[in-house]
Design an enzyme around this catalytic site. Structure first.
Site, PDB file in Angstrom:
ATOM      1  N   GLY A  46     -11.993 -18.988  12.609  1.00  0.00           N
ATOM      2  CA  GLY A  46     -11.688 -17.578  12.078  1.00  0.00           C
ATOM      3  C   GLY A  46     -12.515 -16.743  11.972  1.00  0.00           C
ATOM      4  O   GLY A  46     -12.438 -15.360  11.922  1.00  0.00           O
ATOM      5  N   HIS A 138      -2.328   8.079   3.349  1.00  0.00           N
ATOM      6  CA  HIS A 138      -1.152   7.805   2.391  1.00  0.00           C
ATOM      7  C   HIS A 138      -1.262   8.592   1.372  1.00  0.00           C
ATOM      8  O   HIS A 138      -0.105   9.359   1.021  1.00  0.00           O
ATOM      9  CB  HIS A 138      -1.166   6.321   1.728  1.00  0.00           C
ATOM     10  CG  HIS A 138       0.210   6.101   1.165  1.00  0.00           C
ATOM     11  ND1 HIS A 138       1.282   6.049   1.684  1.00  0.00           N
ATOM     12  CD2 HIS A 138      -0.029   5.725  -0.310  1.00  0.00           C
ATOM     13  CE1 HIS A 138       2.118   5.988   0.645  1.00  0.00           C
ATOM     14  NE2 HIS A 138       1.244   5.728  -0.518  1.00  0.00           N
ATOM     15  N   LYS A 202      13.918   8.455  -4.890  1.00  0.00           N
ATOM     16  CA  LYS A 202      13.919   7.149  -4.573  1.00  0.00           C
ATOM     17  C   LYS A 202      13.199   6.153  -5.922  1.00  0.00           C
ATOM     18  O   LYS A 202      12.400   6.775  -6.311  1.00  0.00           O
ATOM     19  CB  LYS A 202      13.104   6.837  -3.193  1.00  0.00           C
ATOM     20  CG  LYS A 202      12.787   5.333  -2.825  1.00  0.00           C
ATOM     21  CD  LYS A 202      11.968   5.338  -1.707  1.00  0.00           C
ATOM     22  CE  LYS A 202      10.416   5.496  -2.074  1.00  0.00           C
ATOM     23  NZ  LYS A 202       9.601   4.973  -0.582  1.00  0.00           N
ATOM     24  N   THR A 235       8.351  -1.647   7.181  1.00  0.00           N
ATOM     25  CA  THR A 235       9.673  -2.415   7.360  1.00  0.00           C
ATOM     26  C   THR A 235      10.973  -1.684   7.853  1.00  0.00           C
ATOM     27  O   THR A 235      12.053  -2.225   8.213  1.00  0.00           O
ATOM     28  CB  THR A 235      10.190  -3.338   6.211  1.00  0.00           C
ATOM     29  OG1 THR A 235      10.247  -2.409   5.209  1.00  0.00           O
ATOM     30  CG2 THR A 235       8.976  -4.370   6.001  1.00  0.00           C
TER      31      THR A 235
HETATM   32  C1  R5P Z   1       5.518   4.685   0.578  1.00  0.00           C
HETATM   33  O1  R5P Z   1       5.262   5.358  -0.267  1.00  0.00           O
HETATM   34  C2  R5P Z   1       5.323   4.905   2.024  1.00  0.00           C
HETATM   35  O2  R5P Z   1       5.008   6.314   2.142  1.00  0.00           O
HETATM   36  C3  R5P Z   1       6.055   4.376   2.969  1.00  0.00           C
HETATM   37  O3  R5P Z   1       7.425   5.158   2.856  1.00  0.00           O
HETATM   38  C4  R5P Z   1       6.516   3.125   3.043  1.00  0.00           C
HETATM   39  O4  R5P Z   1       5.165   2.234   2.895  1.00  0.00           O
HETATM   40  C5  R5P Z   1       7.103   2.460   4.187  1.00  0.00           C
HETATM   41  O5  R5P Z   1       7.268   1.253   4.087  1.00  0.00           O
HETATM   42  P1  R5P Z   1       8.681   0.621   4.501  1.00  0.00           P
HETATM   43  O6  R5P Z   1       8.965   1.138   5.883  1.00  0.00           O
HETATM   44  O7  R5P Z   1       8.506  -0.995   4.455  1.00  0.00           O
HETATM   45  O8  R5P Z   1       9.934   0.931   3.674  1.00  0.00           O
END
Ligand code: R5P
Length: 326
Positions: A46, A138, A202, A235
């Site tokens: 690898g 991010h 959330k 995801t």
């Molecule tokens: C979270 O803080 C990010 O901005 C995304 O909302 C998150 O990482 C998306 O991940 P998933 O599609 O797995 O919910």
């Protein structure tokens, strides 16, 4: 008498990792220059080997690599490329990582956790990178982790321009899938004529990766066309739960717009099953044919990357690419 001439001409060179060579080719075409021929292969265990097939001495090097799965391999390959460039006397080395891996681990949520986004920046610095070029980090603060210039590019104007042409702006609401992205939703709203914004309250269990618990919609979305925005779809749990909450809140139509299509595990099934009219993303990461579906639109970030690379090479202005929306 023999003559010695100094070459003061700057030379722009593009290098591509194996993460998503098609994107690098697109960037090269936009710039009208070839990718420098490179040999790269994996040993049986690898480990990765890289060698450039032409002299790179004195060049202004841009090393493009998408941190696509398997993400650790792509990052290691890019680090090795930077090391090889440094040892071969490249004049300046810019790491181009349209999607910056590990960006979500940008702080300690609980004790005894790493700050992997900082570690990444340290690794690139140690390898020999002089600057980083990334798209829609991010969190913007990650720029401060790297000890050197960071060109933080935004796909937002391109995404907003595309979506803005499709929707009735008088019935439009921009929705952040969590409270942390409200500022980005505001920028979308500014670009689309000041439409209202909403967000999803959330909560997340930090011990369970990729699992979000959607609370409630904050804002009035009844009868509206909602554009739910995010930096990445991994995801697709976060975004599809947001879509569900918006329809429960009376939304007429929902469009998803995100920059980075990580698309892991159940993402595609979830996106296909959710009732969003369209999913708009960029090609910061590869989207193979088997992950494409009706209603998925992929916008290319190659022109944006090419323009930014040209500006950096020519000592121009990267900020000017965003007309103040930076
Ligand atoms: C979270 O803080 C990010 O901005 C995304 O909302 C998150 O990482 C998306 O991940 P998933 O599609 O797995 O919910």
């Amino acid at each position: 008498m023999s003559e010695i001439r100094l070459s003061s001409e700057k030379r722009l060179r593009l290098f591509s990792g194996r993460g998503f060579p098609e994107l690098s080719e697109e960037v090269a075409t936009e710039l009208g220059i070839p990718i420098t021929p490179t040999s790269a292969y994996d040993f049986a265990n690898g480990e990765i080997f890289v060698r450039f097939e032409e002299s790179v001495r004195g060049c202004d090097a841009f090393v493009i690599q998408s941190h696509a799965a398997p993400v650790n391999k792509q990052i290691m390959e890019q680090l090795i490329m930077v090391d090889a460039l440094k040892r071969a006397s490249a004049k300046r080395i810019t790491v181009v990582a349209p999607f910056y891996g590990y960006a979500r681990q940008d702080k300690k949520h609980r004790g005894r956790e790493p700050i992997s986004a900082r570690l990444m920046a340290d690794l690139y610095k140690t390898a020999g990178a002089d600057r980083l070029m990334v798209v829609d980090l991010h969190t913007s603060q990650i720029q401060g982790f790297f000890d050197g210039p960071v060109d933080h590019l935004f796909a937002l104007p391109m995404l907003a321009d595309y979506v803005g042409k499709k929707v009735d702006r008088s019935r439009l609401t921009i929705v952040s899938p969590d409270s942390g992205r409200v500022r980005v939703a505001e920028r979308w709203s500014e670009l689309l004529g000041g439409c209202p914004i909403a967000f999803i309250h959330k909560t997340r269990d930090p011990r369970v990766p990729n699992e979000s618990v959607v609370g409630k919609v904050v804002g009035d979305v009844a009868g509206q066309t909602c554009v739910v925005i995010d930096d990445m779809i991994d995801t697709a749990g976060t975004i599809t739960k947001a879509v569900e909450a918006l329809f429960e809140g009376g939304a007429k139509e929902v469009i998803i717009a995100a920059t980075h299509p990580v698309f892991s595990g159940p993402a595609i099934d979830r996106l296909k099953a959710c009732k969003a009219t369209e999913v708009v993303i960029t090609n910061s990461l590869p989207v193979p044919e088997e992950k494409r579906f009706d209603g998925l639109t992929v916008l290319s970030i190659a022109p944006l990357l090419a323009r930014a690379i040209r500006e950096v090479f020519e000592d121009g202005s990267v900020t000017s690419l965003f007309d103040g929306h930076s």
